[in-house]
Design a protein around this motif. Sequence first.
Motif, PDB file in Angstrom:
ATOM      1  N   VAL A 283       0.836  -1.202   0.000  1.00 16.16           N
ATOM      2  CA  VAL A 283       0.000   0.000   0.000  1.00 16.16           C
ATOM      3  C   VAL A 283       0.868   1.248   0.000  1.00 16.16           C
ATOM      4  CG1 VAL A 283      -1.597   1.361   1.412  1.00 16.16           C
ATOM      5  CG2 VAL A 283      -2.044  -1.063   1.023  1.00 16.16           C
ATOM      6  N   ALA A 284       1.895   1.264   0.854  1.00 14.47           N
ATOM      7  CA  ALA A 284       2.775   2.429   0.931  1.00 14.47           C
ATOM      8  C   ALA A 284       3.512   2.648  -0.386  1.00 14.47           C
ATOM      9  CB  ALA A 284       3.774   2.243   2.071  1.00 14.47           C
ATOM     10  N   ALA A 285       3.987   1.574  -0.989  1.00 14.89           N
ATOM     11  CA  ALA A 285       4.748   1.700  -2.235  1.00 14.89           C
ATOM     12  C   ALA A 285       3.880   2.218  -3.369  1.00 14.89           C
ATOM     13  CB  ALA A 285       5.352   0.352  -2.606  1.00 14.89           C
ATOM     14  N   ARG A 286       2.616   1.816  -3.405  1.00 20.21           N
ATOM     15  CA  ARG A 286       1.729   2.263  -4.480  1.00 20.21           C
ATOM     16  C   ARG A 286       1.295   3.712  -4.302  1.00 20.21           C
ATOM     17  NH1 ARG A 286      -2.446  -2.757  -5.792  1.00 20.21           N
ATOM     18  NH2 ARG A 286      -0.842  -4.306  -6.273  1.00 20.21           N
ATOM     19  N   ALA A 287       1.120   4.141  -3.058  1.00 20.06           N
ATOM     20  CA  ALA A 287       0.540   5.462  -2.799  1.00 20.06           C
ATOM     21  C   ALA A 287       1.558   6.589  -2.769  1.00 20.06           C
ATOM     22  CB  ALA A 287      -0.226   5.441  -1.479  1.00 20.06           C
TER      23      ALA A 287
END
Length: 257
Positions: free
Chosen positions: A196-200
Motif C-alpha cells: 500500500v505504501a509503495a503504491r501510494a
Amino acid sequence: MTAALELRGVSVRRGERTILSDISLDIAPGEMLGVVGPNGAGKTTLLRAAIGLQPLSAGEVRLNGRTLASLGGSERAAIAGYLPQERRVAWNMPARDIAALGAASLAPREGLAIAEACLAELEVGWLAGRGVLDMSGGERARVLLARLLATRARLLVADEPAAGLDPEAQLLILERLRRRAADGVAVIVTSHDLTVAARACDRLAVLHEGRLVALATPLEALSPRVLAEVFALDGALIDTPAGLTLAARRVGRGESG
C-alpha cells in the motif's frame, strides 16, 4: 520552493532509551511521503516530533520554513493537520460534528459545509447525522480522516490511516490523500503495509531502530537488501499492472544473506 516540512538532525530520547537518532529529511508541497518500518522503529514518534507534539532531544524542525519554536499552537495547527493512529472518540457525536472539528477556525455554518463535503468525498456522507460510536471501525476511520481533510492544512500528517481496514477502504483513503498531494498539499503517512505504501507514495522513509536507513522512491527504498536487513524478508517489489506489489517470504532475523 520552501519545503513544507524539514527535519535536521532530529533525535528523541526517553530516559536512557533513544527513540530517534539523527533523522534528517524534508517534504515538498505536492509530495506524499510514506514512513515505514517494523514495530518500534520510531514511526509515530517521528510524526509527533514533526508537528511539535514530541519534544526533541536534539535537532530542529521547520514548518513552511519556520522553526517550531517560533510558532504558536494555533499557527502550527493552521499549517499542519494531524490524524493519530488511535481512533478513540470520547462522545457519541454525529459524524458531521466530528468532521467539523477540523474546521473549527471557521464560522460554524462554513465549517459544517466543509465537513459534509469531506464526508461525501470519503463516501460516508450518508452517515453525517449518525453518532460515531454507533458506526463500524471502518466507518469511524473515514469520519476521522474527514476531520483531517477539513483542516485544509497544507501539510497533512496521518499515522496509519488505513490500518485494519478492508482493501477497498484502504485504497479509497490513500487515493483521497493522494488527491490532496496532487493539489499541492504535502502528505506524510505511516503504514505497515509495504505494498500500500509503495503504491501510494512518491518516496518512502524506512526507519529501523530509530535510524533512517533509506529515503528514496519505493523501488529504491525497499530494495532486496533493505527488505532483508530491516524487515527480515527475502523478496522484492514487483511492478504489476495494478501497481507495485511486494513478493516476499519471511526468513527471520539473522537468516538473510
